[in-house]
Scaffold this motif. Structure first.
Motif, PDB file in Angstrom:
ATOM      1  N   ASN A 159      -9.437 -31.857   8.485  1.00 30.50           N
ATOM      2  CA  ASN A 159      -8.438 -31.430   9.376  1.00 30.50           C
ATOM      3  C   ASN A 159      -8.265 -32.434  10.376  1.00 30.50           C
ATOM      4  O   ASN A 159      -6.895 -32.705  10.765  1.00 30.50           O
ATOM      5  CB  ASN A 159      -8.833 -30.031  10.135  1.00 30.50           C
ATOM      6  CG  ASN A 159      -8.503 -28.780   9.142  1.00 30.50           C
ATOM      7  OD1 ASN A 159      -7.205 -29.134   8.301  1.00 30.50           O
ATOM      8  ND2 ASN A 159      -9.086 -27.923   9.047  1.00 30.50           N
TER       9      ASN A 159
ATOM     10  N   TYR B  24      -4.395 -33.947  10.931  1.00 29.74           N
ATOM     11  CA  TYR B  24      -3.776 -33.452  11.682  1.00 29.74           C
ATOM     12  C   TYR B  24      -3.798 -34.344  13.234  1.00 29.74           C
ATOM     13  O   TYR B  24      -2.818 -34.054  14.171  1.00 29.74           O
ATOM     14  CB  TYR B  24      -4.050 -31.929  12.331  1.00 29.74           C
ATOM     15  CG  TYR B  24      -3.408 -30.898  11.346  1.00 29.74           C
ATOM     16  CD1 TYR B  24      -2.443 -30.533  11.296  1.00 29.74           C
ATOM     17  CD2 TYR B  24      -4.504 -30.767  10.215  1.00 29.74           C
ATOM     18  CE1 TYR B  24      -1.842 -29.499  10.305  1.00 29.74           C
ATOM     19  CE2 TYR B  24      -3.906 -29.839   9.331  1.00 29.74           C
ATOM     20  CZ  TYR B  24      -2.723 -29.144   9.196  1.00 29.74           C
ATOM     21  OH  TYR B  24      -2.134 -28.334   8.393  1.00 29.74           O
TER      22      TYR B  24
ATOM     23  N   TRP C 105       6.810 -20.950   9.375  1.00 31.11           N
ATOM     24  CA  TRP C 105       5.511 -21.595  10.153  1.00 31.11           C
ATOM     25  C   TRP C 105       4.652 -22.432   9.011  1.00 31.11           C
ATOM     26  O   TRP C 105       3.835 -22.845   9.283  1.00 31.11           O
ATOM     27  CB  TRP C 105       4.864 -20.500  10.791  1.00 31.11           C
ATOM     28  CG  TRP C 105       5.419 -20.235  12.112  1.00 31.11           C
ATOM     29  CD1 TRP C 105       6.133 -19.502  12.374  1.00 31.11           C
ATOM     30  CD2 TRP C 105       4.819 -21.093  13.351  1.00 31.11           C
ATOM     31  NE1 TRP C 105       6.537 -19.686  13.963  1.00 31.11           N
ATOM     32  CE2 TRP C 105       5.787 -20.442  14.365  1.00 31.11           C
ATOM     33  CE3 TRP C 105       4.137 -22.194  13.645  1.00 31.11           C
ATOM     34  CZ2 TRP C 105       5.719 -21.175  15.762  1.00 31.11           C
ATOM     35  CZ3 TRP C 105       4.134 -22.624  15.002  1.00 31.11           C
ATOM     36  CH2 TRP C 105       4.848 -22.129  16.036  1.00 31.11           C
ATOM     37  N   ILE C 106       5.032 -22.362   7.645  1.00 27.37           N
ATOM     38  CA  ILE C 106       4.301 -22.993   6.826  1.00 27.37           C
ATOM     39  C   ILE C 106       4.261 -24.630   7.224  1.00 27.37           C
ATOM     40  O   ILE C 106       3.101 -25.229   7.003  1.00 27.37           O
ATOM     41  CB  ILE C 106       4.838 -22.863   5.228  1.00 27.37           C
ATOM     42  CG1 ILE C 106       4.682 -21.401   4.837  1.00 27.37           C
ATOM     43  CG2 ILE C 106       4.304 -23.838   4.285  1.00 27.37           C
ATOM     44  CD1 ILE C 106       5.450 -21.089   3.546  1.00 27.37           C
ATOM     45  N   THR C 107       4.990 -25.035   7.303  1.00 30.40           N
ATOM     46  CA  THR C 107       5.126 -26.653   7.738  1.00 30.40           C
ATOM     47  C   THR C 107       4.414 -26.882   9.099  1.00 30.40           C
ATOM     48  O   THR C 107       4.009 -27.957   9.272  1.00 30.40           O
ATOM     49  CB  THR C 107       6.447 -27.253   7.873  1.00 30.40           C
ATOM     50  OG1 THR C 107       7.208 -26.601   8.955  1.00 30.40           O
ATOM     51  CG2 THR C 107       7.166 -27.009   6.452  1.00 30.40           C
ATOM     52  N   ARG C 108       4.247 -25.841   9.904  1.00 29.36           N
ATOM     53  CA  ARG C 108       3.363 -25.968  11.036  1.00 29.36           C
ATOM     54  C   ARG C 108       2.134 -25.277  11.209  1.00 29.36           C
ATOM     55  O   ARG C 108       1.364 -25.409  12.389  1.00 29.36           O
ATOM     56  CB  ARG C 108       4.441 -25.457  12.380  1.00 29.36           C
ATOM     57  CG  ARG C 108       5.623 -26.280  12.600  1.00 29.36           C
ATOM     58  CD  ARG C 108       6.471 -25.750  13.519  1.00 29.36           C
ATOM     59  NE  ARG C 108       7.170 -24.506  13.102  1.00 29.36           N
ATOM     60  CZ  ARG C 108       7.872 -23.757  13.975  1.00 29.36           C
ATOM     61  NH1 ARG C 108       7.946 -23.993  15.448  1.00 29.36           N
ATOM     62  NH2 ARG C 108       8.274 -22.522  13.565  1.00 29.36           N
ATOM     63  N   ALA C 109       1.474 -24.910  10.360  1.00 34.74           N
ATOM     64  CA  ALA C 109       0.362 -24.442  10.214  1.00 34.74           C
ATOM     65  C   ALA C 109      -0.654 -25.265  10.679  1.00 34.74           C
ATOM     66  O   ALA C 109      -0.617 -26.325  10.374  1.00 34.74           O
ATOM     67  CB  ALA C 109      -0.027 -23.853   8.570  1.00 34.74           C
ATOM     68  N   PRO C 110      -1.622 -24.776  11.443  1.00 32.97           N
ATOM     69  CA  PRO C 110      -2.260 -25.695  12.263  1.00 32.97           C
ATOM     70  C   PRO C 110      -3.634 -26.219  11.385  1.00 32.97           C
ATOM     71  O   PRO C 110      -4.229 -27.150  11.957  1.00 32.97           O
ATOM     72  CB  PRO C 110      -2.979 -24.883  13.452  1.00 32.97           C
ATOM     73  CG  PRO C 110      -2.899 -23.361  12.880  1.00 32.97           C
ATOM     74  CD  PRO C 110      -1.787 -23.436  11.833  1.00 32.97           C
ATOM     75  N   THR C 111      -4.033 -25.675  10.266  1.00 36.64           N
ATOM     76  CA  THR C 111      -5.263 -26.575   9.563  1.00 36.64           C
ATOM     77  C   THR C 111      -4.662 -26.411   8.136  1.00 36.64           C
ATOM     78  O   THR C 111      -3.763 -25.516   7.556  1.00 36.64           O
ATOM     79  CB  THR C 111      -6.481 -25.715   9.640  1.00 36.64           C
ATOM     80  OG1 THR C 111      -6.499 -24.532   9.086  1.00 36.64           O
ATOM     81  CG2 THR C 111      -6.853 -25.458  11.098  1.00 36.64           C
TER      82      THR C 111
ATOM     83  N   ARG D 278      -5.329 -22.740   6.828  1.00 35.66           N
ATOM     84  CA  ARG D 278      -4.284 -21.792   7.137  1.00 35.66           C
ATOM     85  C   ARG D 278      -3.158 -22.002   6.423  1.00 35.66           C
ATOM     86  O   ARG D 278      -2.375 -21.064   6.117  1.00 35.66           O
ATOM     87  CB  ARG D 278      -3.978 -21.779   8.646  1.00 35.66           C
ATOM     88  CG  ARG D 278      -5.169 -21.328   9.489  1.00 35.66           C
ATOM     89  CD  ARG D 278      -5.417 -19.922   9.433  1.00 35.66           C
ATOM     90  NE  ARG D 278      -6.435 -19.685  10.242  1.00 35.66           N
ATOM     91  CZ  ARG D 278      -7.267 -18.401  10.228  1.00 35.66           C
ATOM     92  NH1 ARG D 278      -7.099 -17.558   9.188  1.00 35.66           N
ATOM     93  NH2 ARG D 278      -8.011 -18.127  11.078  1.00 35.66           N
ATOM     94  N   LYS D 279      -2.754 -23.206   6.123  1.00 33.11           N
ATOM     95  CA  LYS D 279      -1.495 -23.800   5.471  1.00 33.11           C
ATOM     96  C   LYS D 279      -1.561 -22.986   4.114  1.00 33.11           C
ATOM     97  O   LYS D 279      -0.651 -22.446   3.695  1.00 33.11           O
ATOM     98  CB  LYS D 279      -1.501 -25.238   5.344  1.00 33.11           C
ATOM     99  CG  LYS D 279      -0.080 -25.596   5.096  1.00 33.11           C
ATOM    100  CD  LYS D 279      -0.086 -27.270   4.987  1.00 33.11           C
ATOM    101  CE  LYS D 279       0.965 -27.984   4.630  1.00 33.11           C
ATOM    102  NZ  LYS D 279       2.078 -27.875   5.473  1.00 33.11           N
TER     103      LYS D 279
ATOM    104  N   TRP E  94       2.522 -19.531  16.317  1.00 35.17           N
ATOM    105  CA  TRP E  94       1.640 -19.100  15.269  1.00 35.17           C
ATOM    106  C   TRP E  94       1.018 -17.939  15.399  1.00 35.17           C
ATOM    107  O   TRP E  94       0.750 -17.249  14.171  1.00 35.17           O
ATOM    108  CB  TRP E  94       0.689 -20.233  15.536  1.00 35.17           C
ATOM    109  CG  TRP E  94      -0.594 -20.084  14.446  1.00 35.17           C
ATOM    110  CD1 TRP E  94      -1.681 -19.483  14.447  1.00 35.17           C
ATOM    111  CD2 TRP E  94      -0.204 -20.265  12.798  1.00 35.17           C
ATOM    112  NE1 TRP E  94      -2.347 -19.748  13.350  1.00 35.17           N
ATOM    113  CE2 TRP E  94      -1.576 -19.883  12.312  1.00 35.17           C
ATOM    114  CE3 TRP E  94       1.043 -20.643  12.177  1.00 35.17           C
ATOM    115  CZ2 TRP E  94      -1.985 -20.050  10.809  1.00 35.17           C
ATOM    116  CZ3 TRP E  94       0.602 -20.486  10.534  1.00 35.17           C
ATOM    117  CH2 TRP E  94      -0.760 -20.447  10.226  1.00 35.17           C
TER     118      TRP E  94
END
Lengths: 250, 330, 95
Positions: A67, A71, B71-77, B80-81, B134
């Protein structure tokens, strides 16, 4: 940067960037069945990302995770092909890109199955099954849309013309590739060009499409030397939470 | 619920003595718990009501992809995506199963899509609310899917066979959705001060819209009696809303979040929570097109439908050419 | 813009454990190959199957519900087709 790490980033970033682009379709595809199929592809690619970047993180051994690599790197540290970061544009370009990539991935992953690095071989074996289905589906869709109507043929030809100058980067060997080949970890990408060309020529023919004659090739994605402007925007979206809330656990 | 305010085509419950011979026999089959299948006799009102209800349910799944797709394109990990993608993909699948169930009643999927786009058919009010942080992915999974499951589980026993079978499949697949949402909420409330604030804010914004999902109070719901007699609606709106509140309040307490209702309290006598009704004026505005996202949602669906037209056409054209070539070769 | 709709297909899947193909649902596709691929993507996402059959819904011949009585009721009283009809003493051993 050590060559194996660099090599793994290339694999992982290809999967990550294409997986991200594919995920942008979720909920918006031309038919429910195609929507679900595209999401399956996106999910396969995200899964592959986790494997490649997970291994990359281990090889790097500085405490970063998959990750963190996805990210918290900026555009110049990404090692994906330029072709994969350009916008989807429409369903035609999305599927044409998928096809051009799949046509490379299948022989590439097939070769990586016999890598001297057992982890690489293992990830390749799992990914190959997915890539084989992706190729089957993307090739069939390219043929259907190329052959379908005059309008769809024009759109697919435009997609092919647009993507073609980006396809040469697949085969642009460099020192990392030589190091991988010397260690029997991976073949030189250029060695797969004939296999790729056969698949692409056959499919283009069935799809009533003309392969562009120019062999000009953009480069800079897999080396990180010069990405397109599009990658920065993609990362701005993708990384927004990790960048905005440093250290948060999600 | 996903099918709120389904306008019945009849005039409410028809008394047994006013039924035709066939309709009486039909009602007897339903009362005996038999399943009605596509080619069986069914009153016209039953058919039309079901098309509206299943269609509305299907549209809700499809439009429901949009607020989470946001939010799919901004999912944080990466994890999660993948989770969110799989969930939104399931919604496409559920829409697909439901459209197919409705198609057995003599309406095509494309016809239903056109009716959604030109406003003749509706979808659930809940999807006209925006997803702003989120934490909304958590709140939607936890509350919206939680409310949906409450309605869908009994619908597995609904009288129309294809609908019941679609619901069985949907319920089986959907069991991970609410947990996925709650899991996001748990991470948020155990996270930083910013994350906790996001979680509370999401609950504040989604609580009343979630309560609205069950539709207006039974006393104002003119269409319920006939639908319940036909077993295409299994519980009253108020029953399900109460059940939802009773199950959700302890979950909010577990998360350390506050339900945005000062009058919420446990009632020893009834064995249920007393709670404040949502603002029904707002509900009717949202249903009639004035929710925060109605226009954007329909525009997004319209664009996807229009942008996909050339693909759908070309695929058919290619299949026809292929078939003709095959025939010519034989 | 209402172009020709993709036909409806019925999907049958055989699971891991050797049971017969079972009807799992329907979908839209332009032809049989497309239907099989769509079935793979729609109906085997949770590892449900190892074999897919598809048939265009319009090609299915089905019995008529109005003949339900004559079709199925005559089998009701043929209880001798079921093993429990035959009373065999336990002493006879496992059978």
């Amino acid at each position: 940067m050590q060559p194996l790490f660099e090599f793994l980033l290339r694999q992982g970033d290809n999967a990550l960037v294409l997986g991200h682009r594919t995920s942008e379709w979720c909920g918006l595809a031309p038919a429910l069945e195609e929507d679900i199929a595209l999401t399956n592809t996106a999910l396969d690619l995200i899964g592959q990302t986790q494997l490649w970047l997970g291994y990359a993180a281990e090889v790097e051994d500085t405490g970063r995770s998959a990750n963190d690599l996805a990210y918290l790197r900026d555009a110049y540290d990404f090692r994906n092909l330029l072709m994969l970061e350009v916008p989807n544009e429409d369903f035609g370009r999305t599927l044409m890109r998928q096809f051009l990539f799949d046509a490379f991935q299948v022989p590439w992953l097939t070769a990586l199955q016999t890598s001297a690095d057992p982890r690489v071989a293992e990830i390749a074996a799992k990914s190959l099954k997915e890539a084989t289905y992706h190729l089957d589906r993307s090739a069939e869709t390219v043929v259907a849309l190329g052959d379908g109507t005059a309008d769809s043929n024009a759109r697919m030809q435009a997609a092919l013309d647009y993507l073609w100058p980006y396809s040469g980067e697949l085969f642009a060997d460099d020192e990392t590739d030589s190091a991988m080949a010397d260690g029997s970890i991976a073949p030189l990408p250029s060695s797969l060009r004939p296999a790729w060309a056969t698949t692409v020529e056959d499919t283009a023919k069935a799809a009533c499409l003309k392969l562009p004659e120019s062999d000009f090739a953009h480069s800079g994605g897999r080396t990180g030397a010069r990405h397109t402007e599009h990658l920065g925007h993609m990362l701005a979206v993708m990384q927004v939470l990790q960048r905005s809330y440093p250290g948060a656990v999600w | 619920m996903y099918a709120q305010m389904v306008k019945s085509t009849g005039k409410g419950l028809v008394a047994r003595e006013d039924m035709s011979f066939e309709d009486r026999a039909f009602q007897d089959r339903i009362d005996a718990g038999e399943k009605i299948e596509p080619k069986d006799y069914m009153p016209d009102g039953y058919r039309r009501n079901l098309i509206r209800q299943i269609g509305q349910h299907a549209h809700s799944e499809i439009v429901g992809q949009l607020p989470e797709g946001n939010w799919i394109t901004r999912a944080p990990t990466l994890e999660r995506k993948a989770n969110l993608l799989a969930k939104v993909q399931d919604e496409a699948g559920h829409g697909l199963y439901l459209y197919c169930a409705a198609e057995t009643l003599g309406v095509s999927r494309d016809e239903m899509t056109e009716m959604l786009l030109d406003g003749r058919m509706k979808y659930s009010s809940i999807f006209n609310y925006p997803t702003l942080t989120w934490a909304d992915m958590g709140a939607v999974g936890w509350l919206v899917d939680g409310a949906a499951i409450m309605n869908q589980v009994p619908l597995q026993r609904t009288s129309y066979g294809p609908y019941a079978r679609a619901m069985v499949r949907i319920c089986k697949e959907e069991s991970f959705h609410q947990r996925q949402g709650f899991h996001i909420m748990m991470a948020m409330v155990n996270g930083t001060a910013d994350q906790k604030r996001m979680a509370q804010d999401a609950l504040n914004r989604f609580w009343y819209p979630a309560l609205m999902m069950f539709g207006p109070s039974d006393k104002d719901s003119v269409h319920s009696a006939q639908s319940m007699a036909w077993r295409i609606k299994m519980n009253t709106n108020d029953e399900l809303r109460q059940k939802f509140v009773d199950e959700t309040v302890p979950q909010a307490e577990y998360l350390g979040l506050t339900i945005p209702d000062d009058d919420l309290q446990w009632n020893e006598d009834t064995g249920h929570y007393d709670f404040t009704e949502p603002d029904w004026a707002e509900f009717f505005e949202v249903i009639s097109g004035n929710g925060p996202c109605n226009v954007d949602r329909l525009n997004a669906r319209q664009k996807a439908w229009d942008d996909g037209a050339w693909v759908r056409e070309a695929m058919v054209a290619h299949a026809e050419k292929k078939a003709a070539r095959k025939q010519a070769a034989e | 813009m209402s172009s020709k709709e993709w036909p409806l297909w019925e999907v049958f899947i055989r699971g891991q454990h050797g049971m017969s193909h079972r009807h799992v649902g329907s979908l839209h596709a332009v032809d049989a190959e497309h239907a099989i691929k769509n079935a793979r993507d729609v109906y085997t996402r949770r590892n449900e199957g190892v074999s897919i059959w598809v048939v265009e819904a319009a090609d299915i011949a089905a019995s008529s519900p109005s003949e339900k009585g004559p079709m199925y009721d005559p089998a009701r009283d043929k209880v001798y087709r079921h093993p429990t009809f035959y009373d065999i003493p336990d002493d006879a051993g496992k059978m």
